[in-house]
Structure formats: structure tokens, C-alpha cells
Design a protein around this motif. Structure first.
Motif, PDB file in Angstrom:
ATOM      1  N   ILE A  87       0.888  -1.381   0.009  1.00  0.00           N
ATOM      2  CA  ILE A  87      -0.181  -0.169   0.153  1.00  0.00           C
ATOM      3  C   ILE A  87       0.827   0.980   0.003  1.00  0.00           C
ATOM      4  CG2 ILE A  87      -1.867  -1.162   1.110  1.00  0.00           C
ATOM      5  CD1 ILE A  87      -1.017   0.147   3.800  1.00  0.00           C
ATOM      6  N   GLY A  88       0.368   2.281  -0.501  1.00  0.00           N
ATOM      7  CA  GLY A  88       1.025   3.541  -0.684  1.00  0.00           C
ATOM      8  C   GLY A  88       0.752   4.471   0.487  1.00  0.00           C
ATOM      9  N   ARG A  89       1.077   5.507   0.329  1.00  0.00           N
ATOM     10  CA  ARG A  89       1.036   6.697   1.401  1.00  0.00           C
ATOM     11  C   ARG A  89      -0.402   6.865   1.791  1.00  0.00           C
ATOM     12  NH1 ARG A  89       6.044   9.037   0.049  1.00  0.00           N
ATOM     13  NH2 ARG A  89       7.413   9.526   1.838  1.00  0.00           N
ATOM     14  N   LYS A  90      -1.135   7.267   0.731  1.00  0.00           N
ATOM     15  CA  LYS A  90      -2.672   7.438   0.621  1.00  0.00           C
ATOM     16  C   LYS A  90      -3.400   6.208   1.501  1.00  0.00           C
ATOM     17  CE  LYS A  90      -3.041  10.736  -3.050  1.00  0.00           C
ATOM     18  NZ  LYS A  90      -3.419  10.950  -4.296  1.00  0.00           N
ATOM     19  N   GLU A  91      -3.180   5.239   1.028  1.00  0.00           N
ATOM     20  CA  GLU A  91      -4.209   4.267   1.592  1.00  0.00           C
ATOM     21  C   GLU A  91      -3.334   4.028   3.291  1.00  0.00           C
ATOM     22  OE1 GLU A  91      -3.552   3.234  -2.671  1.00  0.00           O
ATOM     23  OE2 GLU A  91      -2.184   3.701  -0.829  1.00  0.00           O
ATOM     24  N   LEU A  92      -2.119   4.076   3.461  1.00  0.00           N
ATOM     25  CA  LEU A  92      -1.607   3.912   4.757  1.00  0.00           C
ATOM     26  C   LEU A  92      -2.412   5.100   5.593  1.00  0.00           C
ATOM     27  CD1 LEU A  92       0.435   2.602   6.716  1.00  0.00           C
ATOM     28  CD2 LEU A  92       1.855   4.496   6.238  1.00  0.00           C
ATOM     29  N   GLN A  93      -2.499   6.284   5.035  1.00  0.00           N
ATOM     30  CA  GLN A  93      -2.866   7.419   5.809  1.00  0.00           C
ATOM     31  C   GLN A  93      -4.466   7.172   6.129  1.00  0.00           C
ATOM     32  OE1 GLN A  93       0.024   9.452   6.948  1.00  0.00           O
ATOM     33  NE2 GLN A  93      -1.783  10.560   7.154  1.00  0.00           N
ATOM     34  N   ALA A  94      -5.122   6.408   5.138  1.00  0.00           N
ATOM     35  CA  ALA A  94      -6.616   6.292   5.433  1.00  0.00           C
ATOM     36  C   ALA A  94      -6.483   5.137   6.400  1.00  0.00           C
ATOM     37  CB  ALA A  94      -7.259   5.414   4.119  1.00  0.00           C
ATOM     38  N   MET A  95      -5.664   4.182   6.806  1.00  0.00           N
ATOM     39  CA  MET A  95      -5.691   3.167   7.718  1.00  0.00           C
ATOM     40  C   MET A  95      -5.290   3.647   9.149  1.00  0.00           C
ATOM     41  SD  MET A  95      -4.301   0.042   5.457  1.00  0.00           S
ATOM     42  CE  MET A  95      -4.652  -1.317   6.802  1.00  0.00           C
ATOM     43  N   ILE A  96      -4.131   4.463   8.991  1.00  0.00           N
ATOM     44  CA  ILE A  96      -3.701   4.993  10.267  1.00  0.00           C
ATOM     45  C   ILE A  96      -3.479   6.521  10.303  1.00  0.00           C
ATOM     46  CG2 ILE A  96      -1.203   4.732  11.493  1.00  0.00           C
ATOM     47  CD1 ILE A  96      -2.333   2.066  10.853  1.00  0.00           C
ATOM     48  N   PRO A  97      -4.260   6.882  11.137  1.00  0.00           N
ATOM     49  CA  PRO A  97      -4.642   8.407  11.311  1.00  0.00           C
ATOM     50  C   PRO A  97      -3.483   9.210  12.237  1.00  0.00           C
ATOM     51  CG  PRO A  97      -6.035   7.573  12.629  1.00  0.00           C
ATOM     52  CD  PRO A  97      -5.372   6.334  11.965  1.00  0.00           C
ATOM     53  N   LEU A  98      -2.161   8.882  11.383  1.00  0.00           N
ATOM     54  CA  LEU A  98      -1.063   9.655  12.326  1.00  0.00           C
ATOM     55  C   LEU A  98      -0.282  10.477  11.180  1.00  0.00           C
ATOM     56  CD1 LEU A  98       0.536   6.746  14.397  1.00  0.00           C
ATOM     57  CD2 LEU A  98      -1.060   8.763  15.024  1.00  0.00           C
ATOM     58  N   ALA A  99       0.325  11.475  11.627  1.00  0.00           N
ATOM     59  CA  ALA A  99       1.206  12.482  10.708  1.00  0.00           C
ATOM     60  C   ALA A  99       2.021  11.545  10.158  1.00  0.00           C
ATOM     61  CB  ALA A  99       1.628  13.627  11.382  1.00  0.00           C
ATOM     62  N   GLU A 100       2.606  11.936   8.868  1.00  0.00           N
ATOM     63  CA  GLU A 100       3.771  11.165   8.048  1.00  0.00           C
ATOM     64  C   GLU A 100       4.958  11.081   9.095  1.00  0.00           C
ATOM     65  OE1 GLU A 100       4.714  11.855   3.790  1.00  0.00           O
ATOM     66  OE2 GLU A 100       2.769  12.554   3.590  1.00  0.00           O
ATOM     67  N   ARG A 101       5.357  12.295   9.570  1.00  0.00           N
ATOM     68  CA  ARG A 101       6.467  12.568  10.722  1.00  0.00           C
ATOM     69  C   ARG A 101       6.519  11.468  11.670  1.00  0.00           C
ATOM     70  NH1 ARG A 101      11.856  13.743   9.722  1.00  0.00           N
ATOM     71  NH2 ARG A 101      12.511  13.693  11.945  1.00  0.00           N
ATOM     72  N   THR A 102       5.185  11.189  12.097  1.00  0.00           N
ATOM     73  CA  THR A 102       4.983  10.345  13.450  1.00  0.00           C
ATOM     74  C   THR A 102       5.274   9.052  12.912  1.00  0.00           C
ATOM     75  OG1 THR A 102       3.371  11.991  14.587  1.00  0.00           O
ATOM     76  CG2 THR A 102       3.387   9.684  15.283  1.00  0.00           C
ATOM     77  N   ILE A 103       4.741   8.570  11.888  1.00  0.00           N
ATOM     78  CA  ILE A 103       4.940   7.376  11.305  1.00  0.00           C
ATOM     79  C   ILE A 103       6.515   7.179  10.932  1.00  0.00           C
ATOM     80  CG2 ILE A 103       4.745   5.776   9.137  1.00  0.00           C
ATOM     81  CD1 ILE A 103       1.654   6.915   9.365  1.00  0.00           C
ATOM     82  N   PHE A 104       6.991   8.066  10.466  1.00  0.00           N
ATOM     83  CA  PHE A 104       8.559   7.983  10.310  1.00  0.00           C
ATOM     84  C   PHE A 104       9.344   7.842  11.273  1.00  0.00           C
ATOM     85  CE2 PHE A 104      12.679  10.058   9.598  1.00  0.00           C
ATOM     86  CZ  PHE A 104      13.274   9.249   8.601  1.00  0.00           C
ATOM     87  N   ASN A 105       9.007   8.703  12.536  1.00  0.00           N
ATOM     88  CA  ASN A 105       9.682   8.474  13.760  1.00  0.00           C
ATOM     89  C   ASN A 105       9.515   7.227  14.261  1.00  0.00           C
ATOM     90  OD1 ASN A 105      10.878  11.171  13.599  1.00  0.00           O
ATOM     91  ND2 ASN A 105       9.203  11.969  14.813  1.00  0.00           N
ATOM     92  N   MET A 106       8.314   6.555  14.230  1.00  0.00           N
ATOM     93  CA  MET A 106       7.800   5.450  14.803  1.00  0.00           C
ATOM     94  C   MET A 106       8.597   4.072  14.046  1.00  0.00           C
ATOM     95  SD  MET A 106       3.979   5.751  15.495  1.00  0.00           S
ATOM     96  CE  MET A 106       3.457   4.024  15.808  1.00  0.00           C
ATOM     97  N   GLU A 107       8.942   4.350  12.790  1.00  0.00           N
ATOM     98  CA  GLU A 107       9.732   3.474  11.941  1.00  0.00           C
ATOM     99  C   GLU A 107      11.278   3.410  12.659  1.00  0.00           C
ATOM    100  OE1 GLU A 107       9.079   3.146   7.732  1.00  0.00           O
ATOM    101  OE2 GLU A 107       8.090   4.875   7.967  1.00  0.00           O
ATOM    102  N   GLN A 108      11.702   4.645  12.622  1.00  0.00           N
ATOM    103  CA  GLN A 108      12.992   4.898  13.052  1.00  0.00           C
ATOM    104  C   GLN A 108      13.424   4.157  14.421  1.00  0.00           C
ATOM    105  OE1 GLN A 108      15.377   5.958  11.050  1.00  0.00           O
ATOM    106  NE2 GLN A 108      13.721   5.723   9.554  1.00  0.00           N
TER     107      GLN A 108
END
Length: 87
Positions: free
Chosen positions: A11-32
Motif C-alpha cells: 500500500i502507498g502513502r494514501k492508503e496508509l494514511q486512510a488506515m493509520i490516522p497519524l502524521a507522516e512524521r510520526t509514522i517516520f519516527n515510529m519506523e526509526q
């Protein structure tokens, strides 16, 4: 090995954002930190996530029992202090 990838869905960013309502930066930080599934680089400018990994992460969150704290309340605030604040 061919059957392993047969059922994989990305899934791409748009699909991810629809599933997980978090900011892109929050998701990036969680990944790190290792708290969220890692993205897969498809090109130098396009990334995707493994849908099965995202769904598994959501299930783990549901089962963890962790609840968001209420704004303005600390887990260290005693019941007595809360009652006094409401007066």
C-alpha cells in the motif's frame, strides 16, 4: 519462493494514511524507533508498506490494551487532586 510473494500486497502513502490516522512524521519516527513496520523503497521517490505487516501492527495495538491518556490528566495525578480540580 514464488508463492511467498504471490499473496503480498503493498500500500502507498494514501492508503496508509486512510488506515493509520497519524502524521507522516510520526509514522517516520515510529519506523526509526522500530515501533512501526518499515517502508519499502520502490523507487528513489516512491515508498510502500506491506499490507499484512500494517494489519498485524493494528491487531497488536488493539490487543495491547493501551489507551490514550486524557489531555490535562497525568497518570501521576491522584484521585484527590482530580476531585479538587473539578470543584
Amino acid at each position: 519462493m514464488e508463492t511467498f510473494f504471490k499473496n503480498m500486497a503493498l500500500i502507498g502513502r494514501k492508503e496508509l494514511q486512510a488506515m493509520i490516522p497519524l502524521a507522516e512524521r510520526t509514522i517516520f519516527n515510529m519506523e526509526q524507533r522500530g515501533d512501526f513496520p518499515r517502508r519499502i523503497a520502490l523507487t528513489s521517490r516512491n515508498v510502500a508498506w506491506d499490507l499484512a505487516e500494517i494489519e498485524e501492527w493494528i491487531e497488536k495495538k488493539k490487543l495491547s490494551g493501551i489507551q490514550a491518556s486524557r489531555p490535562g490528566f497525568s497518570k501521576y495525578t491522584s484521585d484527590k487532586n482530580i476531585k479538587n480540580q473539578n470543584k
